[in-house]
Design a protein around this motif. Structure first.
Motif, PDB file in Angstrom:
ATOM      1  N   LYS A  70      11.649  -8.267   5.136  1.00 48.00           N
ATOM      2  CA  LYS A  70      11.174  -7.087   4.416  1.00 48.00           C
ATOM      3  C   LYS A  70      10.720  -5.996   5.378  1.00 48.00           C
ATOM      4  CE  LYS A  70       9.841  -9.458   0.154  1.00 48.00           C
ATOM      5  NZ  LYS A  70       8.729  -9.896  -0.727  1.00 48.00           N
ATOM      6  N   THR A  71      10.149  -6.401   6.505  1.00 49.76           N
ATOM      7  CA  THR A  71       9.735  -5.421   7.521  1.00 49.76           C
ATOM      8  C   THR A  71      10.943  -4.689   8.090  1.00 49.76           C
ATOM      9  OG1 THR A  71       7.779  -6.730   8.112  1.00 49.76           O
ATOM     10  CG2 THR A  71       8.571  -5.142   9.746  1.00 49.76           C
ATOM     11  N   LEU A  72      12.014  -5.441   8.373  1.00 44.48           N
ATOM     12  CA  LEU A  72      13.237  -4.817   8.876  1.00 44.48           C
ATOM     13  C   LEU A  72      13.819  -3.854   7.846  1.00 44.48           C
ATOM     14  CD1 LEU A  72      14.975  -7.880  10.563  1.00 44.48           C
ATOM     15  CD2 LEU A  72      14.229  -5.791  11.717  1.00 44.48           C
ATOM     16  N   LYS A  73      13.874  -4.294   6.602  1.00 43.31           N
ATOM     17  CA  LYS A  73      14.409  -3.436   5.533  1.00 43.31           C
ATOM     18  C   LYS A  73      13.594  -2.147   5.416  1.00 43.31           C
ATOM     19  CE  LYS A  73      16.571  -2.421   1.574  1.00 43.31           C
ATOM     20  NZ  LYS A  73      17.942  -1.879   1.529  1.00 43.31           N
ATOM     21  N   LYS A  74      12.303  -2.269   5.422  1.00 42.03           N
ATOM     22  CA  LYS A  74      11.434  -1.092   5.284  1.00 42.03           C
ATOM     23  C   LYS A  74      11.594  -0.152   6.471  1.00 42.03           C
ATOM     24  CE  LYS A  74       8.109   1.185   3.177  1.00 42.03           C
ATOM     25  NZ  LYS A  74       8.324   1.827   1.864  1.00 42.03           N
ATOM     26  N   ALA A  75      11.755  -0.711   7.658  1.00 39.20           N
ATOM     27  CA  ALA A  75      11.879   0.121   8.860  1.00 39.20           C
ATOM     28  C   ALA A  75      13.199   0.882   8.885  1.00 39.20           C
ATOM     29  CB  ALA A  75      11.750  -0.749  10.108  1.00 39.20           C
ATOM     30  N   LEU A  76      14.283   0.228   8.483  1.00 35.49           N
ATOM     31  CA  LEU A  76      15.607   0.836   8.584  1.00 35.49           C
ATOM     32  C   LEU A  76      16.013   1.591   7.320  1.00 35.49           C
ATOM     33  CD1 LEU A  76      17.583  -1.967  10.455  1.00 35.49           C
ATOM     34  CD2 LEU A  76      16.530   0.086  11.395  1.00 35.49           C
TER      35      LEU A  76
END
Length: 471
Positions: A452-458
């Motif tokens: 979820k952190t990766l999704k939110k960042a990208l």
């Protein structure tokens, strides 16, 4: 002065002929491959090059319009079709189908995401090389989707998945930037591996527009064999022997249940089995040999003779002609089509450690029989890489509709069993909109948070294929 609408701006960017809004004309692009679900979309848009993809993404970001990237739309988990809200566009890459370069000295090919897999095979063959990714849908699936789902296929044992066959990517990010990572390098230690981040992300982090693919020398000979075994455990013993006798020449090792083969010959009677269906399990093996047909045949003969002497296999047949080899592969490749003709079933695309294949099948079969007596198992898969198609059909006399009401219970039994054996609930089809919620329940809290952190960042606005992969 009236401001142009989002659709009018799309047409201005890529041309009116390449923006479809008529629901009837959009139907093929909003309906999934198995015709089980039809979503809705604002439009289907067809950019012709990477810059146009980037411009459309920027426009979508400005207007907060979700994007569903789509290549061949051959996916099986609703990953490449929109939901029913009608808020998203389908961004089809089918016009982006150029082979940009073949570098024979480097054994690489640079292709656009809309290239059909069969066309890639043909182009590689014309250069006397080979691209080894092999799928039943190769006549319609496209490279962008193959990479987006990290497709596997029948040659994973020797060559690996789509991820292993890709050196570099070109990606349009959620901001509309273009990352040109089309490296043709086998070694690159210059930072985070962004390539592997986008491969397998199903278009939720960015849109793959081009890729550098690995090519390999064409084998001088290919040999196919069909063997009968008493159990998955004996199939594992045969796999061990085949790897010992044949090494890297072993390119395919497919485990198939008798019932799966009976379905094929029932619905496709022109496909004849090389062995009688008197054993519970069968294995399809293929060798790709760098020397000659004679050398490959000798390897197979030694392997199968030893396996019979050791009691590992009960019977075997080696293809003597190209036609016989094709027939053996048709038995494997037509299982899904035969299932469809037989009726509906509950499909599972799972992976467990290869060493636990037999124990998993025995345990899951027993549990399903306990709760749903008489259910029929259509079990087949890539034993060499630990992935299995484990499909459950209704007992005789029970209607498909009645049986499908138990889908959630059957999925729970299968997925709990997969988890027990340290496996995963998707081996090669991806998660899409079908499995993302169940998948999250089997992941650890830290793994879910990292994704979820990766999704939110990208993709902070959640516009890239929303509702897929993550719940």
């Amino acid at each position: 002065m009236t401001q142009p609408t989002f659709i009018e701006l799309c047409k201005k960017l890529i041309g009116s002929d390449h923006v479809i809004t008529d629901p009837a004309k959009m139907l093929p692009f909003v309906t999934d491959y198995r015709k089980r679900f039809t979503g809705k979309a604002l439009a289907a848009v067809f950019p012709g090059h990477t810059r146009q993809v980037a411009d459309v993404v920027k426009l979508c970001k400005l207007h907060k319009v979700p994007i569903v990237p789509q290549s061949g739309n051959t996916g099986l988990v609703l990953g490449s079709v929109p939901d029913e809200s009608g808020k998203a566009i389908v961004l089809s890459l089918k016009r982006m189908n150029r082979i940009r370069e073949i570098d024979a000295n480097n054994n690489t090919m640079t292709v656009e995401a809309g290239c059909i897999l069969d066309h890639v095979h043909t182009a590689a063959g014309q250069a006397n090389l080979m691209f080894p990714l092999t799928l039943a849908s190769s006549g319609s699936c496209m490279i962008g989707g193959n990479l987006g789902a990290n497709a596997g296929g029948t040659s994973v044992l020797r060559y690996g998945t789509a991820r292993d066959l890709c050196l570099g990517l070109e990606v349009v990010t959620a901001d509309g930037d273009v990352w040109n990572g089309l490296y043709k390098l086998r070694k690159n230690n210059t930072g985070y591996d962004l390539r592997d981040l986008f491969i397998g992300s199903e278009g939720t982090l960015g849109i793959i527009t081009a890729a550098v693919l690995k090519l390999f020398p064409r084998p001088k000979a290919q040999q196919t064999a069909f063997a009968a075994v008493k159990s998955p455990e004996d199939a594992l013993k045969l796999l061990s022997l085949a790897q010992r006798f044949c090494g890297d020449s072993l390119t395919a090792f497919e485990l198939i249940s008798r019932y799966s083969l009976e379905l094929v010959t029932r619905h496709f009677p022109e496909i004849l089995s090389p062995l009688p269906f008197t054993y519970p399990w069968y294995v399809l093996l293929e060798l790709s040999d760098a020397e000659s047909d004679e050398h490959a045949a000798r390897q197979f003969e030694k392997l199968l003779e030893h396996a019979i002497e050791e009691g590992v296999i009960s019977d075997a047949a080696i293809a003597q002609t190209l036609g016989q080899s094709r027939t053996m592969w048709q038995l494997r490749e037509n299982i899904s089509a035969a299932q469809s003709k037989e009726g509906k079933n509950i499909k599972h695309d799972i992976a467990v450690p290869t060493s636990l294949f037999g124990e998993f099948i025995e345990t899951a079969d027993r549990l399903l029989e306990q709760y749903f007596p008489g259910c029929r198992m259509v079990t087949f898969g890539h034993l060499g890489d630990g992935s299995l198609h484990y499909n459950v059909a209704a007992p005789k006399g029970v209607s498909d509709e009645s049986f499908l009401t138990h889908q959630a219970e059957i999925n729970r039994i299968v997925y709990d069993c997969v988890n027990q054996f340290k496996g995963v609930i998707s081996a090669e089809h991806g998660l899409g909109a079908l499995k993302h919620v169940e998948n999250a329940s089997y992941k650890s809290g830290s793994e879910n948070r990292l994704m979820k952190t990766l999704k939110k960042a990208l993709d902070p606005d959640n516009l890239m294929n929303p509702g897929k992969v993550l719940p």
